[in-house]
Write an enzyme that holds these catalytic residues in place. Structure first.
Site, PDB file in Angstrom:
ATOM      1  N   LYS A  68       0.805  -1.225   0.000  1.00 57.78           N
ATOM      2  CA  LYS A  68       0.000   0.000   0.000  1.00 57.78           C
ATOM      3  C   LYS A  68       0.840   1.277   0.000  1.00 57.78           C
ATOM      4  CE  LYS A  68      -4.250  -1.739   2.154  1.00 57.78           C
ATOM      5  NZ  LYS A  68      -5.240  -1.503   3.231  1.00 57.78           N
ATOM      6  N   ASP A 104     -10.663   2.670   2.245  1.00 53.16           N
ATOM      7  CA  ASP A 104     -10.831   2.114   3.590  1.00 53.16           C
ATOM      8  C   ASP A 104     -11.677   3.014   4.486  1.00 53.16           C
ATOM      9  OD1 ASP A 104      -9.481  -0.276   3.170  1.00 53.16           O
ATOM     10  OD2 ASP A 104      -7.532   0.565   3.723  1.00 53.16           O
TER      11      ASP A 104
END
Length: 278
Positions: A68, A104
Site C-alpha cells: 500500500k 478504507d
C-alpha cells in the site's frame, strides 16, 4: 475474451484474500463478463507489475499488504483519501496515468452507516491502535465531523506521531484507555487484538456510557471478544466484515461501470466462507 475487463488484488501473500469472492459475486449478479483475480506479487516484482497496469493489461485493481505504501509513492496522482491516509488500496487508469485511491475510510463509514447510523452524532471517539487502519478510521471520523478524537496505542509515541498527522486528535497510551471510556461515544478497535490467533483485547467496558457504539475492524472471528463484551452490556455493536465489503464498492464501480450493493446474500456468502475456514 480479448476485450474482457480485467481487475486484480495484489499482495504478498495473497491466497487468503476474499476480494475475488466479493467481486466475483457482483460480476455474476450483474451479468458482467469480467475477471477479478488475486495475484501474488513479491515486493521485488511490484514495479514490473505496475508497468503492466500502465500498459492497459488491467482496468485497475486493489492493493493490500505489503504494497500500500509503495504503490502510494509509485502512482502519478492520488485522491484526497489516499493523500490523507498515506496509502493506496485502489488503482485505476486515467488518460494512461496510474491513479491511486484509498477506500478504507469510505468502507469504515459505510459499514457504520448501515449498522449504527447514529454514529455520526457522536461527539467523542476513542480509537485503539495507531497503524494503517487507524489512519483510515481517523480520516473517516474527521470527515464525519466528530469533534473530539483520541488515539490510544501500546506505544504512546506512535500514537503521538499519528496525532501529528491529524490535527486535533489527542494521543494516549493504551493503558490510559480505561480512564477515557466514560467520555467515549464511539469506541473503535483497529488493533489485531481479538483476531484469530492473537491475544484478546483486555479492556473492561463497564465505564462506557449506555449510548456508546462499539466497533471492531477485525472480522475473523466475526464477533470478537470486545464485541461480545459490548453486546453483554446491551451496547450497539458493529462488526468489521461490512468494512471489507463496503470498501470494495468504489473500485468495482470504477472498473466495471456498475455500482454494486452490499446485500445480505453477499454478507452470508463471506460469513459462510469464514465459518468454513475456522
Amino acid at each position: 475474451m480479448a476485450d474482457m475487463t480485467r481487475a486484480f488484488v495484489i499482495g504478498h501473500p495473497i491466497a487468503h484474500s476474499r476480494s475475488p469472492m466479493i467481486h466475483g459475486h457482483w460480476l455474476a449478479a450483474h451479468g458482467i463478463s469480467g475477471d477479478y483475480r488475486a495475484i501474488d506479487v513479491a515486493p521485488a516484482d511490484l514495479s514490473a507489475f505496475l508497468e503492466r497496469v500502465r500498459r492497459g493489461e488491467f482496468a485497475g485493481g486493489n492493493v493490500t499488504i505489503p504494497h500500500k505504501e509503495a504503490v502510494f509513492e509509485a502512482v502519478a496522482r492520488r485522491d484526497a483519501a489516499a493523500g490523507a491516509i498515506g496509502a493506496v488500496n485502489t488503482l485505476w487508469l486515467e488518460k494512461g496515468e496510474l491513479v491511486g485511491g484509498n477506500t478504507d475510510a469510505y468502507g469504515f463509514a459505510a459499514n457504520l452507516d448501515a449498522g449504527a447510523a447514529e454514529w455520526r452524532q457522536a461527539e467523542t471517539a476513542l480509537v485503539l491502535g495507531a497503524g494503517g487502519a487507524a489512519r483510515a478510521v481517523l480520516h473517516a471520523l474527521r470527515e464525519a465531523g466528530i469533534a473530539k478524537v483520541t488515539v490510544a496505542n501500546r506505544s504512546a509515541a506512535r500514537a503521538g506521531e499519528l496525532a501529528l498527522a491529524f490535527p486535533g486528535v489527542k494521543p494516549a497510551g493504551l493503558d490510559q484507555a480505561p480512564a477515557l471510556l466514560a467520555r467515549t461515544d464511539l469506541l473503535v478497535n483497529t488493533t489485531s487484538l481479538g483476531m484469530k490467533g492473537q491475544p484478546s483485547l483486555d479492556l473492561d467496558l463497564e465505564a462506557l456510557p449506555d449510548h456508546a457504539i462499539v466497533t471492531d475492524i477485525v472480522y475473523a472471528p466475526l464477533i470478537t471478544p470486545l464485541l461480545a463484551r459490548a453486546a453483554a452490556r446491551n451496547l450497539k455493536t458493529v462488526d468489521g466484515l461490512g468494512m471489507l465489503l463496503h470498501q470494495a464498492v468504489p473500485g468495482f464501480e470504477r472498473w466495471f461501470g456498475v455500482r454494486p450493493a452490499v446485500t445480505p446474500d453477499l454478507h452470508a456468502l463471506i460469513v459462510a466462507n469464514l465459518e468454513a475456514k475456522r
